[in-house]
Scaffold this motif. Structure first.
Motif, PDB file in Angstrom:
ATOM      1  N   LEU A   7       0.553  -1.522  -0.070  1.00 20.69           N
ATOM      2  CA  LEU A   7       0.168   0.432  -0.127  1.00 20.69           C
ATOM      3  C   LEU A   7       0.975   1.118  -0.437  1.00 20.69           C
ATOM      4  O   LEU A   7       1.695   1.107   1.005  1.00 20.69           O
ATOM      5  CB  LEU A   7      -1.082   0.150   1.622  1.00 20.69           C
ATOM      6  CG  LEU A   7      -2.281   1.012   1.338  1.00 20.69           C
ATOM      7  CD1 LEU A   7      -3.226   0.491   0.349  1.00 20.69           C
ATOM      8  CD2 LEU A   7      -3.001   1.091   2.534  1.00 20.69           C
ATOM      9  N   SER A   8       0.644   1.822  -0.334  1.00 15.51           N
ATOM     10  CA  SER A   8       1.267   3.503  -1.097  1.00 15.51           C
ATOM     11  C   SER A   8       0.750   4.558  -1.069  1.00 15.51           C
ATOM     12  O   SER A   8      -0.506   4.215  -2.333  1.00 15.51           O
ATOM     13  CB  SER A   8       2.117   3.182  -2.379  1.00 15.51           C
ATOM     14  OG  SER A   8       3.190   2.503  -2.052  1.00 15.51           O
ATOM     15  N   LYS A   9       0.919   6.127  -0.924  1.00 19.64           N
ATOM     16  CA  LYS A   9       0.072   6.721  -1.068  1.00 19.64           C
ATOM     17  C   LYS A   9       1.112   8.086  -0.925  1.00 19.64           C
ATOM     18  O   LYS A   9       2.242   8.336  -0.023  1.00 19.64           O
ATOM     19  CB  LYS A   9      -0.626   7.279   0.342  1.00 19.64           C
ATOM     20  CG  LYS A   9      -1.601   8.773  -0.116  1.00 19.64           C
ATOM     21  CD  LYS A   9      -2.293   8.343  -1.567  1.00 19.64           C
ATOM     22  CE  LYS A   9      -3.526   9.219  -0.646  1.00 19.64           C
ATOM     23  NZ  LYS A   9      -4.294  10.451  -2.116  1.00 19.64           N
ATOM     24  N   THR A  44      -2.525   8.600   7.213  1.00 24.27           N
ATOM     25  CA  THR A  44      -2.537   8.671   5.852  1.00 24.27           C
ATOM     26  C   THR A  44      -2.242   6.541   6.066  1.00 24.27           C
ATOM     27  O   THR A  44      -4.245   6.834   5.402  1.00 24.27           O
ATOM     28  CB  THR A  44      -1.312   8.887   5.240  1.00 24.27           C
ATOM     29  OG1 THR A  44      -1.196   9.836   4.900  1.00 24.27           O
ATOM     30  CG2 THR A  44      -0.683   8.233   3.698  1.00 24.27           C
ATOM     31  N   LEU A  45      -2.272   6.119   6.799  1.00 22.06           N
ATOM     32  CA  LEU A  45      -2.364   4.540   6.468  1.00 22.06           C
ATOM     33  C   LEU A  45      -3.607   4.322   7.130  1.00 22.06           C
ATOM     34  O   LEU A  45      -4.787   3.810   6.460  1.00 22.06           O
ATOM     35  CB  LEU A  45      -1.808   4.151   7.117  1.00 22.06           C
ATOM     36  CG  LEU A  45      -1.938   2.118   7.084  1.00 22.06           C
ATOM     37  CD1 LEU A  45      -2.587   1.812   6.104  1.00 22.06           C
ATOM     38  CD2 LEU A  45      -0.689   1.594   8.102  1.00 22.06           C
ATOM     39  N   MET A  48      -6.604   5.439   4.078  1.00 20.64           N
ATOM     40  CA  MET A  48      -6.474   4.684   3.821  1.00 20.64           C
ATOM     41  C   MET A  48      -7.374   3.318   3.731  1.00 20.64           C
ATOM     42  O   MET A  48      -8.982   3.196   3.440  1.00 20.64           O
ATOM     43  CB  MET A  48      -5.267   4.440   3.375  1.00 20.64           C
ATOM     44  CG  MET A  48      -4.653   5.253   2.067  1.00 20.64           C
ATOM     45  SD  MET A  48      -4.306   4.797   0.331  1.00 20.64           S
ATOM     46  CE  MET A  48      -2.558   4.577   2.287  1.00 20.64           C
ATOM     47  N   LYS A  54      -7.732   7.691  -1.431  1.00 18.80           N
ATOM     48  CA  LYS A  54      -7.118   6.516  -2.158  1.00 18.80           C
ATOM     49  C   LYS A  54      -6.194   5.986  -1.832  1.00 18.80           C
ATOM     50  O   LYS A  54      -5.207   7.190  -2.400  1.00 18.80           O
ATOM     51  CB  LYS A  54      -8.046   6.959  -3.218  1.00 18.80           C
ATOM     52  CG  LYS A  54      -9.590   7.232  -3.690  1.00 18.80           C
ATOM     53  CD  LYS A  54      -9.978   7.669  -5.122  1.00 18.80           C
ATOM     54  CE  LYS A  54     -11.687   7.728  -4.834  1.00 18.80           C
ATOM     55  NZ  LYS A  54     -11.733   7.911  -6.339  1.00 18.80           N
ATOM     56  N   PRO A  55      -5.951   5.052  -1.818  1.00 18.97           N
ATOM     57  CA  PRO A  55      -4.057   4.748  -2.135  1.00 18.97           C
ATOM     58  C   PRO A  55      -3.911   4.785  -3.702  1.00 18.97           C
ATOM     59  O   PRO A  55      -4.365   5.587  -4.741  1.00 18.97           O
ATOM     60  CB  PRO A  55      -3.967   3.348  -2.122  1.00 18.97           C
ATOM     61  CG  PRO A  55      -5.569   3.164  -1.812  1.00 18.97           C
ATOM     62  CD  PRO A  55      -6.463   3.493  -1.985  1.00 18.97           C
ATOM     63  N   THR A  56      -2.202   5.124  -3.500  1.00 21.51           N
ATOM     64  CA  THR A  56      -1.873   5.761  -4.727  1.00 21.51           C
ATOM     65  C   THR A  56      -1.510   4.367  -5.720  1.00 21.51           C
ATOM     66  O   THR A  56      -2.049   4.333  -7.092  1.00 21.51           O
ATOM     67  CB  THR A  56      -0.739   6.353  -4.581  1.00 21.51           C
ATOM     68  OG1 THR A  56      -0.898   7.424  -4.214  1.00 21.51           O
ATOM     69  CG2 THR A  56       0.104   7.077  -6.209  1.00 21.51           C
TER      70      THR A  56
END
Length: 247
Positions: A7-9, A44-45, A48, A54-56
């Motif tokens: 998972l990334s943002k 942020t986590l 999401m 929304k996640p990137t």
């Protein structure tokens, strides 16, 4: 209960990822503590996982449901206590709770009784019909907590739930969360209070610069860090002593 895969943002116009390729599994019935400095990626986590942003890239599932195709179902499964107070100051405690519960489709005598019972449990029955704007920080935190669990979520996300509260309110909040967990609620909890996490959480993860840098029970993390006797020493060893000011 929660499965997170890569998972990334990255926020618009940001230079760096707030969360980068995070992998994490959280079991049913855990009290999982997510620890990190300001700007580490904790909020942020949580945002999401609760469907607020929304996640990137990457993906996650909660109770086997994928966020991309089961958004409505997921929102029914979770409760969230945000870092900032999410209450209407011009409404009373009871009115706030009735409003938020109604958004989940709750109604009738059982719903009203549930509000009253939770206000009593968290020491707020005398203030049920007082406006929120007159409440202390600890009282607002407790009302916020009740609002998040009226629909009996399977997973409860808490972002700094005891920040800025007195010792008495903090004790009531922690004891109530332990009761929820005993009844089957999985809890994901972010905090700066490392000693609190040591006694409250079944497992903790330390996040830094958007990445998970260590994971285990509080006891394991201390044992695995040479020379460490307290959680703060593990935290500083994993994240360094540099200031984390950001704007």
């Amino acid at each position: 209960m929660i499965q997170i895969d890569q998972l990334s943002k990255k926020y618009k116009e940001a230079e760096h990822f707030s969360l980068s390729g995070l992998d994490l599994n959280i079991d049913h019935g855990e009290i999982f503590g997510l620890l990190g400095s300001n700007g580490a990626g904790k909020t942020t986590l949580i945002s999401m996982l609760s469907g607020l942003i929304k996640p990137t890239s990457g993906s996650f599932k909660i109770d086997g449901l994928d966020y991309t195709s089961n958004k409505k179902e997921l929102k029914k499964l979770i409760g969230i206590v945000p870092q900032e107070y999410a209450l209407y100051p011009s409404l009373t405690a009871y009115e706030n709770l009735y409003y938020f519960g109604s958004m989940f489709g709750l109604k009738g005598t059982l719903f009203k009784n549930s509000i009253e019972e939770h206000l009593i449990r968290l020491g707020l029955e005398k203030f049920a019909h007082k406006k929120i704007k007159a409440f202390s920080g600890g009282m607002k935190r407790r009302v916020n907590l009740i609002a998040s669990i009226l629909h009996q979520p399977k997973v409860l996300f808490l972002d700094e739930p005891t920040v800025g509260v007195d010792v008495q309110s903090k004790t009531v909040i922690i004891d109530f969360l332990k009761e929820l967990n005993t009844s089957g609620t999985t809890i994901v909890y972010t905090s700066h209070h490392l000693n609190e996490a040591e006694t409250f959480c079944t497992r903790v993860g330390i996040i830094d610069h958007g990445q998970l840098v260590c994971l285990g029970t509080p006891k394991e993390l201390i044992q695995n860090e040479q020379g460490a006797e307290h959680p703060e020493e593990v935290f500083l060893a994993k994240t360094g002593k540099a200031l984390r000011d950001y704007a």
